[in-house]
Scaffold this motif. Structure first.
Motif, short mmCIF file in Angstrom:
data_model
loop_
_atom_site.label_atom_id
_atom_site.label_comp_id
_atom_site.label_asym_id
_atom_site.label_seq_id
_atom_site.Cartn_x
_atom_site.Cartn_y
_atom_site.Cartn_z
N THR A 1 0.90 -1.28 0.04
CA THR A 1 0.00 0.12 0.09
C THR A 1 0.94 1.27 0.06
OG1 THR A 1 -1.50 -1.34 1.40
CG2 THR A 1 -2.01 0.98 1.25
N CYS A 2 0.51 2.22 -0.87
CA CYS A 2 1.21 3.65 -0.68
C CYS A 2 1.47 4.16 0.45
CB CYS A 2 0.49 4.43 -1.92
SG CYS A 2 1.36 6.08 -1.87
N PRO A 3 2.48 4.56 1.06
CA PRO A 3 2.49 5.17 2.35
C PRO A 3 2.33 6.90 2.52
CG PRO A 3 4.57 5.30 1.15
CD PRO A 3 3.86 4.79 0.29
N TYR A 4 1.94 7.47 1.53
CA TYR A 4 1.38 8.67 1.15
C TYR A 4 -0.06 9.08 1.92
CZ TYR A 4 6.00 9.17 -0.73
OH TYR A 4 7.35 9.10 -1.11
N CYS A 5 -0.98 9.50 1.09
CA CYS A 5 -2.16 9.88 1.62
C CYS A 5 -3.08 8.95 1.95
CB CYS A 5 -2.78 10.91 0.57
SG CYS A 5 -3.70 10.21 -0.86
N GLY A 6 -4.13 9.41 2.54
CA GLY A 6 -5.43 8.69 3.28
C GLY A 6 -6.29 7.81 2.09
N VAL A 7 -5.81 8.20 0.80
CA VAL A 7 -6.63 7.39 -0.01
C VAL A 7 -6.14 5.82 0.25
CG1 VAL A 7 -7.05 6.76 -2.59
CG2 VAL A 7 -6.59 9.28 -1.88
N GLY A 8 -4.97 5.46 0.47
CA GLY A 8 -4.53 4.35 0.62
C GLY A 8 -4.59 3.32 -0.64
N CYS A 9 -4.03 3.75 -1.59
CA CYS A 9 -3.82 3.12 -2.93
C CYS A 9 -2.89 1.78 -2.94
CB CYS A 9 -3.40 3.92 -4.13
SG CYS A 9 -4.10 5.42 -4.36
N GLY A 10 -3.69 0.86 -3.30
CA GLY A 10 -2.88 -0.56 -3.43
C GLY A 10 -1.63 -0.51 -4.54
N LYS B 1 -4.75 2.69 -10.56
CA LYS B 1 -4.34 4.28 -10.63
C LYS B 1 -3.30 4.44 -9.41
CE LYS B 1 -5.99 6.56 -14.02
NZ LYS B 1 -5.00 7.11 -15.19
N LEU B 2 -2.45 5.44 -9.91
CA LEU B 2 -1.43 6.08 -8.82
C LEU B 2 -1.41 7.42 -9.36
CD1 LEU B 2 1.30 3.35 -8.24
CD2 LEU B 2 -0.65 3.81 -6.83
N CYS B 3 -1.07 8.19 -8.20
CA CYS B 3 -0.75 9.63 -8.44
C CYS B 3 0.88 9.50 -8.72
CB CYS B 3 -1.37 10.54 -7.47
SG CYS B 3 -0.30 10.80 -5.92
N SER B 4 1.29 10.98 -8.99
CA SER B 4 2.72 11.32 -9.07
C SER B 4 3.72 10.66 -7.86
CB SER B 4 2.88 12.71 -9.31
OG SER B 4 2.44 13.39 -8.51
N LYS B 5 3.05 10.95 -6.74
CA LYS B 5 3.91 10.41 -5.52
C LYS B 5 3.99 9.10 -5.37
CE LYS B 5 1.33 13.22 -2.73
NZ LYS B 5 0.31 14.05 -3.52
N GLY B 6 2.94 8.30 -5.58
CA GLY B 6 2.96 6.84 -5.29
C GLY B 6 3.87 6.23 -6.47
N ALA B 7 3.65 6.88 -7.89
CA ALA B 7 4.24 6.19 -8.99
C ALA B 7 5.89 6.33 -8.74
CB ALA B 7 3.84 7.12 -10.13
N HIS C 1 -5.56 14.37 -2.74
CA HIS C 1 -6.06 12.97 -2.81
C HIS C 1 -6.20 12.60 -4.45
CE1 HIS C 1 -7.31 14.39 1.12
NE2 HIS C 1 -6.82 13.29 1.56
N PRO C 2 -5.37 12.53 -5.13
CA PRO C 2 -5.44 12.78 -6.54
C PRO C 2 -6.12 11.69 -7.09
CG PRO C 2 -2.98 13.25 -6.08
CD PRO C 2 -3.67 12.68 -4.82
N VAL C 3 -5.94 10.35 -6.58
CA VAL C 3 -6.63 9.27 -7.20
C VAL C 3 -8.05 9.23 -7.18
CG1 VAL C 3 -6.80 6.68 -6.99
CG2 VAL C 3 -4.39 7.94 -7.52
N ILE C 4 -8.58 9.75 -6.03
CA ILE C 4 -9.90 10.07 -5.84
C ILE C 4 -10.51 11.25 -6.70
CG2 ILE C 4 -11.81 10.96 -4.21
CD1 ILE C 4 -10.68 8.06 -3.54
S1 SF4 Z 1 -3.60 9.24 -4.23
FE1 SF4 Z 1 -1.35 9.23 -4.52
S2 SF4 Z 1 -0.13 9.62 -2.43
FE2 SF4 Z 1 -2.51 9.13 -2.26
S3 SF4 Z 1 -2.32 6.72 -1.64
FE3 SF4 Z 1 -2.71 7.07 -3.87
S4 SF4 Z 1 -0.78 7.08 -4.99
FE4 SF4 Z 1 -0.31 7.34 -2.69
#
Ligand code: SF4
Length: 896
Positions: free
Chosen positions: A9-18, A45-51, A175-178
């Motif tokens: 799981t992504c360690p950044y925002c609360g979206v909690g992307c897999g 999907k991931l945002c720039s930070k997760g990617a 919360h870019p993925v949302i």
């Molecule tokens: S929206 Fe971006 S920062 Fe937030 S959990 Fe998903 S990939 Fe990580």
């Protein structure tokens, strides 16, 4: 070689992307990152930070060994020093003289044992979390309304809604993925309306139907006005109100007192009556409404009331508990929710129980086998650091957070830690503003090594799984805490072998005496009590509650109209809207708003390691309306000094009509590690919400003035530089080099000599190119070693310096061509070369000049065409709002 693929799981925002992480080289910490198509938070999907996570897992800036008083040591020495220090202070001054300050970055298992040790065995509740700064008002709002900290809905509701209200939320960046999911929902359902309520015109305002640029801090009045309107127009759901709620008359009376007419609401909120009426009519006339609220609501001296003003409107219309509707608090951090589950806040107890409820204190004590459970709530974050400052708290253990940057009045936090008797810091990062003040440094695992669970903002528990072995002597946070607990004499209660053991106990506590014989608690994951390691390893993302009755989890709460209050009815809260506590005045005429950027996370300890994430917004900046800028003689690119009653900073000026006159915006991310004067926390007023203790980080009165720089400079250098004595310095990570932006009001006597002194590497076979025009205050030089660019310096008396994009590409080359060498000091590429300009799309490294050129050359009309031509916007999609804005502005300019 078969490469290992690991779901995490992504360690950044609360979206909690897999995430699916493919480990390319375990020893070299090389990993490829993709979104997990099966994870229900992000569906691939991931945002720039997760990617960009793969850029951040190297050993650069990792804390790898324990240290006591500046000396590297073994774990026994460090753990004994922690234990001895805490034990001595507790013995001499009592348990309330020690404190833990922890983080929404921790895994639930780490969080659980930290709380258990402090609240259950040390016997104080002085453990608070940095989540206090982002969502404690939302917690207070939910608890007051529902009797529990329970998020009613989920992400799917956003796709089922016909009206989405985003208030105090720059969803597109935070919360870019949302936001991408919302965009897609709008494409599928063009009748879906989106309303943004925000003083700023942010990237989230792209493609919305209505932007209400509310006066800073006046959201409570707006939602009270909505409640009044609903009552006046027959839009209430009286059946729902009568059957499932209490306190309506009082809430409506309060709302009517100051927000009884659209005209009053519009005037108080600084909006037009037509816009207010439009918003109210849409809410009243739409069944499926989701209201998202985030830091813009929570970070306020009346944040809890604002949350309840929103919830009141949903309760009054019965728009809650069914698909496509409900109030929805968005959290900032990856495991803010997990922290809430284990009682991470100083005023709560584990498993959503309460410290001020004697029966629950007794229950937890019996479960843990202790009679030392804290008798009263502990100090909330701002109070806690005040207590360190005044000396009543004498030892603090800070875990996975950086309060010297993020807390309000941050210079006072620094002073407090400087004079604190014992500062223990656990982190995976070696150099942070907080770590610099630690007496004992404890190396913790980083994201790519951790093993446990996190809960995202829709109550979904997911696994974080390790990609690599522990680095150096780093250990799991739970292990470090349990070792200290054991040394303090609590071995039996902290004798866990793995994080699965802790998760199992956490699950068991959630179900302990949680049945109809008492007051049922919302948080219940008792299905996982006794979970075996293998099951833990296979754990699939699931939304709590997870019990024998609902073994597959629970998508939505409150569908049956039953709440967690004594009467089982939801509570309306009577709200009297309050403006920000500190109003602008003659000395400090602007309202300072702080917030996040698209490509950075918190204090940049990890995202700051990624060159691509530093390309979009490389420096601390202040956004100001053009009219204000003109009045204060500020232009884009100038530097400005911002000052409040509490502190000051220096930032690059950006003039923009996105900003309201009278307000300025500065991002929250920069630290002393990366900037000499960039910590905005130093200015933020330490006002807190009296109910939640959350600071009012969005509204501080400040003054602004042009920074009187005599010179501006930029250095790009392969080797790190040690720059002292220059007032404005910002360090920016590049690919194979570091960039430094500089300014000061006195200048070195001899530029080349100065440059040689700040280089840590001596020059051997040197080859300097130089240009100097003292009349114009211009100087340029480049050091080329063996025909390879090593370092270049550009100095000007104005803030206009060459774009760094082309120069940056030269650091990826082993040799310079003759034309490149000839153009080096101009900063411009040779004929036929391309300067892509400031990076807009981090995924494909596409800059604004390349976009402008393609749009003009090929007549591109929309973001899809830009994507087809340049790939920009086709990766994570985080730059789509910026591409759209560019097209809108340039189409308008063409028409003009
Ligand atoms: S929206 Fe971006 S920062 Fe937030 S959990 Fe998903 S990939 Fe990580």
């Amino acid at each position: 070689m078969i490469k290992t693929k690991i779901k995490t799981t992504c360690p950044y925002c609360g979206v909690g992307c897999g995430i699916i992480a493919t480990v390319d080289d375990p020893a070299g910490h090389q990993v490829s990152i993709q979104g997990d198509p099966e994870h229900p938070a992000n569906f691939g999907k991931l945002c720039s930070k997760g990617a960009a996570l793969g850029d951040t897992v190297s050993l650069e800036n990792r804390l790898l060994y324990p240290e006591v008083s500046g000396k590297r040591c073994d774990w026994d020495t460090a753990l004994d020093a922690v234990t001895d220090g805490l034990t001595r202070i507790i013995r001499d001054y009592g348990p309330d003289a020690v404190a833990f300050y922890v983080s929404g970055q921790l895994l639930t298992e780490d969080y659980y044992v930290a709380n258990k040790l402090m609240k259950g065995f040390i016997g104080s509740a002085n453990i608070d979390t940095n989540s206090r700064l982002c969502m404690s008002s939302a917690v207070a709002g939910y608890k007051r309304a529902f009797g529990a900290d329970a998020v009613p809905g989920n992400y799917e509701d956003l796709e089922l809604a016909d009206l989405i209200i985003l208030t105090g939320s720059n969803t597109a960046w935070c919360h870019p993925v949302i936001f991408q999911r919302i965009r897609k929902a709008k494409e599928k359902n063009p009748s879906l309306k989106i309303v943004v309520i925000d003083p700023r015109r942010t990237a989230t305002c792209d493609s919305v139907d209505l932007h209400l640029a509310v006066k800073p801090g006046m959201d409570g009045l707006l939602f009270n006005g909505l409640l009044s309107f609903l009552a006046q127009t027959g839009a209430l759901d009286k059946v729902y109100i009568d059957a499932y709620t209490e306190g309506f008359d009082s809430a409506l009376g309060s709302a009517m007192a100051k927000a009884g007419t659209i005209a009053d609401v519009a005037e108080g909120c600084g909006l037009t009556a037509a816009d207010v009426e439009q918003f109210f009519n849409w809410f009243a006339g739409t069944r499926n409404v989701v209201t998202v609220y985030s830091q813009g609501i929570n970070q306020s001296g009346s944040g809890s009331d604002k949350c309840n003003a929103i919830i009141n409107c949903h309760l009054a219309t019965g728009k809650i508990g069914q698909p496509g509707m409900g109030p929805f608090s968005f959290t900032g951090q990856p495991n803010a929710m997990g922290g809430r589950e284990v009682g991470g806040l100083a005023n709560t107890l584990a498993a959503h129980m309460e410290l001020d409820n004697p029966e629950q204190v007794d229950l937890v004590g019996r479960f843990w086998g202790t009679d030392r459970v804290a008798a009263r709530p502990g100090l909330k974050a701002v109070e806690l650091f005040d207590a360190i400052y005044d000396g009543s708290v004498k030892a603090v253990w800070i875990i996975a957070t950086n309060p010297v940057v993020t807390l309000p009045n941050a210079d006072k936090i620094k002073a407090a830690l400087k004079q604190c008797e014992l500062v223990i810091v656990s982190d995976c990062i070696e150099a942070t503003d907080t770590m610099d003040l630690a007496h004992i440094k404890l190396p913790a695992l980083g994201w790519s090594e951790k093993d446990g669970t996190v809960t995202n903002m829709e109550r979904r528990i997911s696994r974080q799984r390790p990609l690599f072995q522990a680095s150096g002597m780093a250990k799991p946070d739970w292990w470090i805490i349990c070792q200290v607990a054991t040394r303090m004499g609590y071995r039996e209660a902290f004798n866990y072998r793995t994080s699965a053991d802790i998760f199992s106990e956490h699950a068991a506590l959630s179900g302990f005496e949680n049945d109809e014989s008492g007051l049922v608690r919302d948080f219940n994951i008792s299905s996982f009590a006794g979970i075996k390691q293998e099951q833990f390893d296979q754990l699939q993302p699931v939304q709590w509650p997870v019990t024998d009755k609902v073994p597959d989890g629970t998508a939505r709460l409150f569908g049956d109209g039953q709440f967690y209050t004594v009467s089982k009815k939801a509570q309306f809260i009577a709200i009297q809207p309050r403006p920000p506590v500190n109003a602008p005045n003659r000395q400090y005429p602007f309202t300072l708003n702080t917030g996040r950027l698209r490509d950075q996370w918190h204090t940049m300890t990890r995202t700051g390691l990624s060159a691509r994430l530093n390309a979009h917004k490389p420096e601390p900046f202040v956004e100001i309306h053009p009219a204000d800028a003109a009045e204060y003689k500020l232009k884009t690119q100038d530097l400005a000094v911002l000052e409040s009653r509490w502190g000051s900073m220096v930032a690059r000026v950006v003039t923009t009509e996105s900003q309201q006159p009278g307000s300025v915006f500065v991002p929250m991310h920069w630290t002393d590690q990366l900037s000499s004067r960039g910590r905005i926390g130093a200015l933020v007023n330490p006002v807190v919400d009296p109910c939640s203790g959350q600071p009012e980080s969005k509204q501080t009165p400040v003054a602004i003035a042009r920074y009187p720089a005599q010179w501006y400079g930029m250095i790009l250098s392969r080797s790190p530089l040690i720059i002292r004595g220059i007032e404005y310095v910002v360090k920016i990570k590049g690919n194979g080099f570091s960039r430094y932006e500089l300014a000061d009001n006195t200048q070195p006597q001899h530029w080349r000599q100065w440059l040689e002194t700040i280089r840590s590497k001596p020059v051997e076979n040197n080859d300097w190119l130089e240009y100097s025009d003292p009349e114009l205050g211009a100087y340029r030089s480049a050091l080329v070693i063996d025909n390879r660019l090593d370092c270049c310096l550009f100095v000007s008396s104005t803030p206009v310096l060459p774009e760094p994009a082309w120069l940056a590409t030269l650091f990826a080359q082993e040799t310079l061509s003759r034309p490149e060498r000839l153009r080096l000091l101009s900063g411009l590429p040779p004929m036929g070369g391309e300067d892509c300009g400031r990076i807009v799309c981090s995924c494909f490294n596409v800059g604004e000049k390349s976009i402008a050129k393609a749009v003009k050359t090929f007549g591109l009309n929309n973001v899809e065409e830009i994507g087809q031509r340049l790939s920009a916007g086709t990766g994570c999609g985080s730059c789509l709002p910026e591409l759209k804005k560019y097209l809108d502005q340039n189409t308008a300019a063409d028409r003009a």
